[in-house]
Design an enzyme around this catalytic site. Structure first.
Site, PDB file in Angstrom:
ATOM      1  N   SER A 169       3.206  -2.182  10.278  1.00 62.45           N
ATOM      2  CA  SER A 169       4.661  -2.190  10.502  1.00 62.45           C
ATOM      3  C   SER A 169       5.307  -3.540  10.217  1.00 62.45           C
ATOM      4  CB  SER A 169       4.985  -1.697  11.916  1.00 62.45           C
ATOM      5  OG  SER A 169       4.524  -0.369  12.095  1.00 62.45           O
ATOM      6  N   GLU A 211      -7.049   4.708   7.656  1.00 61.37           N
ATOM      7  CA  GLU A 211      -6.819   6.133   7.345  1.00 61.37           C
ATOM      8  C   GLU A 211      -8.044   6.727   6.652  1.00 61.37           C
ATOM      9  OE1 GLU A 211      -3.064   5.595   5.366  1.00 61.37           O
ATOM     10  OE2 GLU A 211      -2.159   5.065   7.284  1.00 61.37           O
ATOM     11  N   HIS A 214      -9.642   1.148   4.686  1.00 61.96           N
ATOM     12  CA  HIS A 214      -8.379   1.346   5.409  1.00 61.96           C
ATOM     13  C   HIS A 214      -8.639   2.304   6.577  1.00 61.96           C
ATOM     14  CE1 HIS A 214      -4.263   2.547   6.309  1.00 61.96           C
ATOM     15  NE2 HIS A 214      -3.871   1.476   5.641  1.00 61.96           N
ATOM     16  N   ASN A 231       0.869  -1.173   0.000  1.00 66.27           N
ATOM     17  CA  ASN A 231       0.000   0.000   0.000  1.00 66.27           C
ATOM     18  C   ASN A 231       0.908   1.225   0.000  1.00 66.27           C
ATOM     19  OD1 ASN A 231      -1.824   2.037   0.446  1.00 66.27           O
ATOM     20  ND2 ASN A 231      -2.243   1.506   2.587  1.00 66.27           N
ATOM     21  N   TRP A 232       1.032   1.832  -1.168  1.00 68.26           N
ATOM     22  CA  TRP A 232       1.955   2.977  -1.289  1.00 68.26           C
ATOM     23  C   TRP A 232       1.404   4.219  -0.590  1.00 68.26           C
ATOM     24  CZ3 TRP A 232       4.008   3.296  -7.055  1.00 68.26           C
ATOM     25  CH2 TRP A 232       4.764   2.152  -7.341  1.00 68.26           C
ATOM     26  N   LYS A 233       0.131   4.210  -0.240  1.00 69.38           N
ATOM     27  CA  LYS A 233      -0.540   5.401   0.308  1.00 69.38           C
ATOM     28  C   LYS A 233      -0.323   6.581  -0.648  1.00 69.38           C
ATOM     29  CE  LYS A 233       0.304   3.582   4.871  1.00 69.38           C
ATOM     30  NZ  LYS A 233      -0.013   3.742   6.266  1.00 69.38           N
ATOM     31  N   GLU A 279      -5.670  -4.945  10.505  1.00 71.48           N
ATOM     32  CA  GLU A 279      -4.680  -3.891  10.672  1.00 71.48           C
ATOM     33  C   GLU A 279      -4.970  -3.129  11.962  1.00 71.48           C
ATOM     34  OE1 GLU A 279      -2.625  -2.833   6.788  1.00 71.48           O
ATOM     35  OE2 GLU A 279      -4.273  -1.453   7.024  1.00 71.48           O
ATOM     36  N   GLY A 281       2.131   2.276  10.599  1.00 77.79           N
ATOM     37  CA  GLY A 281       3.075   3.384  10.444  1.00 77.79           C
ATOM     38  C   GLY A 281       3.742   3.806  11.736  1.00 77.79           C
TER      39      GLY A 281
HETATM   40  C1  PEP Z   1      -0.883   0.169   5.831  1.00 78.23           C
HETATM   41  O1  PEP Z   1      -0.815   1.278   5.361  1.00 78.23           O
HETATM   42  O2  PEP Z   1      -1.833  -0.562   5.531  1.00 78.23           O
HETATM   43  C2  PEP Z   1       0.182  -0.294   6.723  1.00 78.23           C
HETATM   44  C3  PEP Z   1       0.089  -1.466   7.264  1.00 78.23           C
HETATM   45  O3  PEP Z   1       1.233   0.576   6.913  1.00 78.23           O
HETATM   46  P1  PEP Z   1       2.642   0.245   7.635  1.00 78.23           P
HETATM   47  O4  PEP Z   1       3.132  -1.062   7.065  1.00 78.23           O
HETATM   48  O5  PEP Z   1       3.530   1.388   7.265  1.00 78.23           O
HETATM   49  O6  PEP Z   1       2.385   0.149   9.092  1.00 78.23           O
END
Ligand code: PEP
Length: 256
Positions: A216, A101, A99, A9-11, A171, A177
């Site tokens: 993470s 976010e 997600h 997931n590049w966001k 998640e 993050g």
């Molecule tokens: C995500 O954005 O879905 C995610 C898991 O981010 P990260 O791996 O940076 O925690």
């Protein structure tokens, strides 16, 4: 046996130049040693403007393309929105829905996430449905209630059979993050709970369902997370932007 999936997931990161470097490095690694990746499925979920670039760069490889969001509507006067059929036009196979976010910053509620999940399937996309609790919710022992409610909204709207062509990603919000990862045991407990919730309605669908862990994931912790019986791969944020880290996580999922 479920084949593991690693989805990046590049966001809202990237540029034409940076994406080119990243995609070239990842595709070169896959082309150089395809057997190292053959045991898993890999995908990258990129920002909308870069779909065409990523589609071209991934052509001829086994790495699938995905997006990070879509409209719950199929077409119409919805300025600024992107329909599932448009994602299909650019070769997307996956799309992330719900997600944290999007739930936190854009107010997406369970019902809207469920509608997006259904819109994705109408367009022939595989939704990656994200569920997860905040730290406060975990501290109050509400994890199962929260993820159960989030999953339940989709089950109620789309039916259990819809999960035959879908992916669920656990998640924990406190792990996204932050550099703070759920322990393998913590992830396994929630994944087991989610699979059992589906199994109550349809054991066969539950047994086939891919449940990713996200939060993470790094090369250093991927092996132990992916070793858990109900962890079927990962949704990878930050580490998916670093070619060697993403490659290494894909290989870990493939058992290399
Ligand atoms: C995500 O954005 O879905 C995610 C898991 O981010 P990260 O791996 O940076 O925690």
């Amino acid at each position: 046996m479920r084949k593991k999936l690693v989805a990046g997931n590049w966001k809202m990161h990237g540029s034409l130049a940076a994406n080119l470097r990243l995609l070239e490095a990842v595709t070169a690694a896959v082309k150089a040693a395809p057997r190292d990746f053959a045991g898993a499925r890999c995908a990258v979920c990129v920002p909308f403007p870069y779909l065409q670039q990523a589609q071209a760069a991934l052509a001829g490889t086994e790495i699938a393309l995905g997006a990070q969001n879509l409209s719950e509507h199929d077409a119409g006067a919805y300025t600024g929105e992107v329909a599932g059929a448009m994602l299909r036009d650019f070769g997307c196979r996956y799309v992330i829905v719900g997600h944290s976010e999007r739930r936190t910053h854009y107010g997406e509620r369970d019902a809207q996430v469920a509608a997006k999940f259904q819109a994705a399937q109408r367009a022939g996309l595989i939704p990656i449905l994200c569920v997860g609790e905040t730290l406060a919710e975990r501290d109050q022992a509400e994890t199962e209630a929260v993820v159960g409610r989030q999953l339940g909204a989709v089950l109620a709207a789309a039916g259990v059979q819809s999960l035959r062509d879908a992916v669920v990603a656990y998640e924990p919000v406190w792990a996204i993050g932050t550099g703070r990862t759920a322990t393998p045991a913590q992830a396994q407990t929630v994944h087991e709970f989610l699979r059992a919730a589906v199994a109550k309605q349809d054991p066969d669908t539950a047994a086939r369902l891919t449940i990713l862990y996200g939060g993470s994931v790094k090369p250093a912790n991927a092996d132990e997370l992916f070793a858990m019986p109900d962890v079927d791969g990962g949704l990878i944020g930050g580490a998916s932007l670093v070619a060697e880290d993403f490659i290494s996580i894909c290989k870990a999922a493939a058992g290399r």
